[in-house]
Design an enzyme around this catalytic site. Structure first.
Site, PDB file in Angstrom:
ATOM      1  N   ARG A  72       0.937  -1.272  -0.113  1.00 28.02           N
ATOM      2  CA  ARG A  72      -0.390   0.248  -0.144  1.00 28.02           C
ATOM      3  C   ARG A  72       0.730   1.021  -0.021  1.00 28.02           C
ATOM      4  NH1 ARG A  72      -4.342  -1.283   4.881  1.00 28.02           N
ATOM      5  NH2 ARG A  72      -4.874   0.917   3.956  1.00 28.02           N
ATOM      6  N   HIS A 121      -7.151   7.763  11.957  1.00 27.38           N
ATOM      7  CA  HIS A 121      -6.959   6.549  12.140  1.00 27.38           C
ATOM      8  C   HIS A 121      -5.324   6.118  11.675  1.00 27.38           C
ATOM      9  CE1 HIS A 121     -10.856   4.612  10.919  1.00 27.38           C
ATOM     10  NE2 HIS A 121     -11.258   5.222  12.124  1.00 27.38           N
ATOM     11  N   CYS A 129       7.632   1.275  17.935  1.00 29.94           N
ATOM     12  CA  CYS A 129       8.634  -0.070  18.148  1.00 29.94           C
ATOM     13  C   CYS A 129       6.926  -0.423  19.010  1.00 29.94           C
ATOM     14  CB  CYS A 129       9.727   0.531  19.179  1.00 29.94           C
ATOM     15  SG  CYS A 129       9.851  -1.485  20.104  1.00 29.94           S
ATOM     16  N   CYS A 149      13.567  -2.847  16.859  1.00 34.24           N
ATOM     17  CA  CYS A 149      13.773  -1.424  17.414  1.00 34.24           C
ATOM     18  C   CYS A 149      14.668  -2.070  18.084  1.00 34.24           C
ATOM     19  CB  CYS A 149      12.819  -1.565  18.512  1.00 34.24           C
ATOM     20  SG  CYS A 149      13.961  -0.241  19.068  1.00 34.24           S
ATOM     21  N   THR A 189     -17.023   8.302   2.121  1.00 34.45           N
ATOM     22  CA  THR A 189     -16.648   7.679   3.086  1.00 34.45           C
ATOM     23  C   THR A 189     -18.774   6.777   3.160  1.00 34.45           C
ATOM     24  OG1 THR A 189     -16.476   7.168   5.577  1.00 34.45           O
ATOM     25  CG2 THR A 189     -17.868   9.030   4.756  1.00 34.45           C
ATOM     26  N   ALA A 232     -15.745  13.346  -6.616  1.00 36.70           N
ATOM     27  CA  ALA A 232     -15.384  13.942  -5.205  1.00 36.70           C
ATOM     28  C   ALA A 232     -14.563  14.742  -6.010  1.00 36.70           C
ATOM     29  CB  ALA A 232     -14.103  13.558  -4.035  1.00 36.70           C
TER      30      ALA A 232
END
Ligand code: BV8
Ligand code: ZN
Length: 250
Positions: A72, A121, A129, A149, A189, A232
C-alpha cells in the site's frame, strides 16, 4: 455528472459560514489511484480486515502484515493528491477555520497543502516499536526481515487496527471541530467504521449543515442536508468555484 447545482439554501449557508469541516474516507483518494476498501475493486474484497488490520494478526505473522502495508505504501508513494484534495486545501483561502478529519492513512491531504488535519486512523509514513514506542519515521530496512527496534521489539506501522483505540487527542479535537462546525462535509466514506462515523451524527446533533459528496448513497445519506452524488474530484472544485464567486475571487 451533470452540472453541479447548488441550492439557494446551500449558497446562503456558504456565505454565512466560517467554520468548515471535511470528514473524508478512502473515496477521496480513489481518483489518485488508491483502491478503496469496500468499492468494487476494494481492498476488503480480496482480504478480510480482521486477517490483516489487527494486532493479533501482526503478532501471528508480522511479515505478511508488513508486506501488505509496504504494498500500500508503494501505491501511495506513486500517487499524488487529486483535484478533490486540492480543492479542500484551497477552501482555507475563503473561510477562517477549515479542518480536515480523515480516516485515510495516505498523507494526501497534507501533500495537497491542507494545514489543519486530524488523522483518526494514523499515518502509513510513521512507525513505532510495540515494546518501547520509539518512533521510526525514516525508511525502514527489511533486508533482515521484519524491522526490529534497538530494544529488540517489533516495529509496526502507526495506523489504528480494528479493536484498537483511536488516538485520543485526534478524536477529541475532531469531536470539538464537528460540534463547532457550521458546515460538515462527508466526502468519500461509507461511514460504517466506528467511532469515526459517529462524528457525522455528532455534527448533525450540534446543528451543523451536513453536505455529503459520494458516488453513491451511504449510511448517512438520510441525515445529510444536501448530497452530491458524483466524484469528489469533480464535485469539490465545482463547489469551490461557487465559493469564489460568492466571496469574490481573493
Ligand atoms: C475501536 C487504518 C475501541 C488501518 C482502519 C460500533 C458499532 C459496530 C462496530 C464497532 C463499533 N465500535 C467499534 C466497532 C468495531 C470496529 C468497526 O467499526 N467495525 C466495522 C467494520 C463495523 N471499530 C474498531 O475496531 C475501531 N476501534 O472501536 O476501539 C474498542 C477497543 C476494544 C474492543 C472494542 C472496541 C478502530 C477502527 C479503525 C480501523 N482502521 N484503517 C488501515 O487502513 O489499514 S479502518 C479503514 O476502513 C479506513 O481507515 C476507514 O475508516 C475504513 C474504510 O471506510 P472508508 O474510508 O469509508 O472506505 P470504503 O471503501 O468503505 O468507502 C469508500 C466510499 O467512497 C464509498 O462510499 C464509495 O461509494 C465512495 N467513493 C468511491 N470513489 C469515490 C467515492 N466518493 C467520492 N468520489 C469518488 N471518486
Ligand atoms: Zn523498542
Amino acid at each position: 455528472m451533470s452540472e453541479i447545482k447548488l441550492t439557494t439554501e446551500f449558497i446562503n449557508k456558504l456565505s454565512e459560514s466560517e467554520k468548515i469541516v471535511f470528514f473524508t474516507g478512502a473515496g477521496i483518494s480513489a481518483e489518485s489511484g488508491i483502491p478503496t476498501f469496500r468499492g468494487k475493486d476494494g481492498i476488503w474484497n480480496k482480504l478480510k480486515p480482521e486477517e490483516l488490520a489487527n494486532f493479533n494478526a501482526f503478532l501471528r505473522n508480522p511479515q505478511m502484515v508488513w508486506e501488505w502495508y509496504n504494498h500500500r505504501k508503494k501505491i501511495i508513494h506513486e500517487s499524488k493528491p487529486n483535484a478533490g484534495h486540492i480543492a479542500i486545501a484551497e477552501f482555507e483561502k475563503y473561510f477562517d477555520d477549515v479542518t480536515v478529519v480523515t480516516q485515510n492513512i495516505d498523507n494526501l491531504h497534507r501533500r495537497a497543502g491542507s494545514n489543519k488535519i486530524y488523522e483518526l486512523h494514523g499515518n502509513i509514513e510513521r512507525n513505532y516499536c510495540i515494546n518501547c514506542r520509539t518512533f521510526y519515521n525514516e525508511e525502514l530496512n527489511f533486508s533482515e526481515g521484519v524491522p526490529k527496534c534497538k530494544c529488540g521489539g517489533l516495529i509496526r506501522p502507526d495506523v489504528v487496527w480494528f479493536g484498537e483505540f483511536l488516538p485520543a487527542d485526534q478524536l477529541e479535537a475532531s469531536e470539538k471541530a464537528a460540534i463547532n462546525s457550521d458546515i460538515f462535509f462527508v466526502v468519500g466514506t461509507s461511514a460504517v467504521v466506528y467511532p469515526a462515523a459517529g462524528l457525522v451524527y455528532t455534527a448533525k446533533r450540534a446543528g451543523s449543515y451536513i453536505v455529503e459528496v459520494n458516488i453513491e448513497e451511504t449510511e448517512v445519506s438520510s441525515i445529510a442536508d444536501i448530497s452530491f452524488f458524483g466524484e469528489a474530484g469533480k464535485v469539490l472544485p465545482a463547489i469551490l468555484e461557487n465559493v469564489k464567486k460568492l466571496k469574490g475571487n481573493i
